[in-house]
Structures are given as C-alpha cells and as structure tokens.
Scaffold this active site. Structure first.
Site, PDB file in Angstrom:
ATOM      1  CG  HIS A  37      -1.807  -0.929   1.449  1.00 22.50           C
ATOM      2  ND1 HIS A  37      -1.690  -2.078   2.420  1.00 22.50           N
ATOM      3  CD2 HIS A  37      -3.043  -1.478   0.819  1.00 22.50           C
ATOM      4  CE1 HIS A  37      -2.660  -2.993   2.272  1.00 22.50           C
ATOM      5  NE2 HIS A  37      -3.514  -2.682   1.189  1.00 22.50           N
ATOM      6  CD  GLN A  61     -13.921  -5.230  -1.817  1.00 17.96           C
ATOM      7  OE1 GLN A  61     -13.918  -4.084  -2.001  1.00 17.96           O
ATOM      8  NE2 GLN A  61     -12.537  -5.783  -1.820  1.00 17.96           N
TER       9      GLN A  61
HETATM   10  P1  AMP Z   1      -6.559  -3.597  -0.284  1.00 10.91           P
HETATM   11  O1  AMP Z   1      -6.258  -3.001   0.941  1.00 10.91           O
HETATM   12  O2  AMP Z   1      -6.417  -5.194  -0.240  1.00 10.91           O
HETATM   13  O3  AMP Z   1      -7.792  -3.752  -1.158  1.00 10.91           O
HETATM   14  O4  AMP Z   1      -5.422  -3.191  -1.438  1.00 10.91           O
HETATM   15  C1  AMP Z   1      -5.398  -1.784  -1.586  1.00 10.91           C
HETATM   16  C2  AMP Z   1      -4.430  -1.598  -2.955  1.00 10.91           C
HETATM   17  O5  AMP Z   1      -3.217  -1.962  -2.480  1.00 10.91           O
HETATM   18  C3  AMP Z   1      -4.831  -2.501  -4.067  1.00 10.91           C
HETATM   19  O6  AMP Z   1      -4.765  -1.803  -5.229  1.00 10.91           O
HETATM   20  C4  AMP Z   1      -3.953  -3.690  -4.146  1.00 10.91           C
HETATM   21  O7  AMP Z   1      -3.737  -3.877  -5.301  1.00 10.91           O
HETATM   22  C5  AMP Z   1      -2.655  -2.963  -3.772  1.00 10.91           C
HETATM   23  N1  AMP Z   1      -1.992  -4.006  -3.117  1.00 10.91           N
HETATM   24  C6  AMP Z   1      -2.118  -5.019  -2.160  1.00 10.91           C
HETATM   25  N2  AMP Z   1      -0.960  -5.681  -1.951  1.00 10.91           N
HETATM   26  C7  AMP Z   1      -0.078  -5.315  -2.705  1.00 10.91           C
HETATM   27  C8  AMP Z   1       1.553  -5.616  -2.920  1.00 10.91           C
HETATM   28  N3  AMP Z   1       2.004  -6.342  -2.427  1.00 10.91           N
HETATM   29  N4  AMP Z   1       2.104  -4.724  -3.958  1.00 10.91           N
HETATM   30  C9  AMP Z   1       1.222  -3.917  -4.618  1.00 10.91           C
HETATM   31  N5  AMP Z   1       0.294  -3.263  -4.206  1.00 10.91           N
HETATM   32  C10 AMP Z   1      -0.501  -3.890  -3.440  1.00 10.91           C
END
Ligand code: AMP
Length: 282
Positions: A37, A61
């Site tokens: 993030h 979701q």
């Molecule tokens: P989330 O909090 O899981 O909904 O993720 C929020 C954003 O962070 C989304 O766009 C995810 O794809 C991105 N994200 C989560 N894990 C990673 C990672 N390991 N590397 C890059 N971006 C990530």
C-alpha cells in the site's frame, strides 16, 4: 494529513484541490496497511501534487462466510503510516456514508468479472466496481493507483473506467514482495509460521512456469500443471485456480500468445492468497 469522514467533506477537499489546479492521486485501500500500500502512496506522491488515500473495508465485496468480520482493522497504525508517507488526506467513511439506505444501484462489469476470482467469489467484483465508482465520483482524481497483485481487479476497474467514460488515469503498480517472494497481503496475517512458509510456493510456482516458458514451452495445460505440481509439493492442495490468460482480456489461453499472464489463487490455512506473473515481460 486531513481526516475526512463524510462524503461531502471529501468532495469539498477535492474540489478545493481542483480549484487550485492541483493534480490528485487516489489510493483506495481496505487498511491494515503494508509496504505494498505504501508503495502506491509513494508512486502517487511522485507523480501528483496531492495524495488522497481511503480506508474502507467494503462489505459488498465479501461473500457470505468470507472474512469481512475478521478482516484486520488497525486505524491508528494506518493513520501513522500514511502521515509518515506524506499523504495529504485520508477518507475514512462509515458503511452508511458509502451506502445510503434505500440504494438501488450497482456497477457490474461483464464477462471479465465472472472468471477467475469472480467465478469463486460471485458478486465480489460487483462490490469492488460499485464502491470504486462511488469513490471516483466523489473524488474525481486525475490518477487512480492500483496494485498489480490484484491483476483482475486492475483489468475490471480499467474496463469500467473506459466503458463509463470516467476521466481518470488508472496506474498499475508492481507487486511488492517479501525477501522470499511472497506477495505482501493484509491476509498474510492469518497465516501460522508453517503456513507462511508454505505460502512461498505461490511465487515459486510462478517462477517455475516463467522459467519453462522461457525455455520455449507454450502449452497452457503444461504450464498450469507445472504450477499445480509446485503448489502440491508444498502441501498446498486447496487450489482455487491456476490459469494462463491473455493479459488484456483475461481470456484463457490454450497456447501462450502475446503477453500471457499466469494467475493463481490458493487457500493456505484460513487465507485465500492470489498472485500472478507476466511470462513474457522482464
Ligand atoms: P487492499 O487494501 O487489499 O484492498 O489493497 C489496496 C490496494 O493495494 C490495491 O490496489 C491492491 O492491489 C494494492 N496492493 C495490495 N497488496 C499489494 C502488494 N503486495 N504490492 C502492490 N500493491 C498491493
């Protein structure tokens, strides 16, 4: 960092930025922040005048029986991390703020949202596209930063943006990994130390597939079987899917064509983990 709890406050903040001619980069998240993030925040910081993040564990979701209730929430820590990265504003809405009583509207992308994760998590992408559409309408940022770890999510949201003519540039950011290759995920917190070790097989499977592709193998079935074998060797037998797809359409590929991507989803203990690899890219 400005904390914005209400939609109208968010709209006022972004309207002010536009009035000042400042470009806003938007990073939506569900919190429990990690380096993945924070990398999105840094990318936005580099390319935009102001960075806006949101933290919202979006109930629509999650399917029945999924981890909505136990999804990690750590607002104080998340706020401190975002402050440390120089994030300018954080939208922290309640569920009621996002979804007004009596709502009747959803945003649903077609076939692309029903394959892969969409097949095993019915309604998941409808929840994602609906909340992202609401957030984009409220914020109207210049750029939307998304992680390529959730590659299907990037494809589905890009499709929505294009189909609905939303004036935002979608930026996909490279997956951030642990030293042993495991993609960072808020759900890694669910793993015991043994499962954490087993989970490294996702990256190993993808690396093995890429190596075989580089040696000339193009068969979708052969490449998928190789990934499955690596997962099974590590005791990961609850494989949701392993798929070779065309990267722009997510259509399955019997034979690897131009720019193929291998995607997989595997249950490890109480976590469902996903990862992917472009086979022809460096
Ligand atoms: P989330 O909090 O899981 O909904 O993720 C929020 C954003 O962070 C989304 O766009 C995810 O794809 C991105 N994200 C989560 N894990 C990673 C990672 N390991 N590397 C890059 N971006 C990530």
């Amino acid at each position: 960092m400005e904390i914005l709890n209400r939609g109208d406050a968010l709209q006022a903040w972004t309207a002010q930025m536009r009035a000042e001619g400042l470009r806003v980069g938007f990073v939506p998240t569900m919190g429990a922040l990690h380096e993945g993030h924070l990398t999105l925040i840094r990318k936005a910081r580099q390319a935009c005048d102001r960075v806006l993040a949101s933290i919202f564990v979006n109930p629509t979701q999650f399917g029945p029986g999924e981890d909505y209730d136990r999804y990690p929430r750590d607002e104080a820590r998340d706020r401190a991390l975002l402050e440390g990265e120089g994030c300018d504003a954080l939208f922290l809405p309640t569920v009621e703020e996002i979804y007004p009583t009596g709502r009747q509207t959803v945003v649903r992308v077609g076939a692309m949202s029903r394959v892969l994760c969409g097949a095993s998590r019915p309604g998941h992408f409808e929840g994602v596209t609906t909340v992202v559409a609401i957030l984009l309408n409220r914020t109207q940022p210049q750029r939307l930063y998304l992680g390529l770890k959730d590659y299907q999510q990037v494809c589905v949201i890009s499709r929505m943006v294009q189909d609905l003519g939303m004036p935002v540039e979608v930026v996909g950011v490279e997956t951030v990994r642990e030293a042993d290759g495991l993609a960072l995920s808020s759900r890694n917190r669910y793993l015991t130390s043994e499962q954490r070790q087993q989970a490294t097989a996702l990256n190993r499977a993808l690396e093995a597939v890429r190596a075989r592709y580089r040696q000339g193998e193009r068969g979708g079935e052969t490449l998928s079987s190789l990934a499955r074998a690596v997962l099974m060797e590590s005791g990961l037998d609850r494989i949701d899917y392993v798929a070779l797809c065309q990267s722009d359409t997510l259509l399955p590929l019997p034979q690897a064509g131009e720019d193929p991507i291998m995607l997989l989803a595997v249950h490890v203990g109480g976590a469902r983990l996903i990862d992917n690899r472009f086979l022809a890219r460096d």
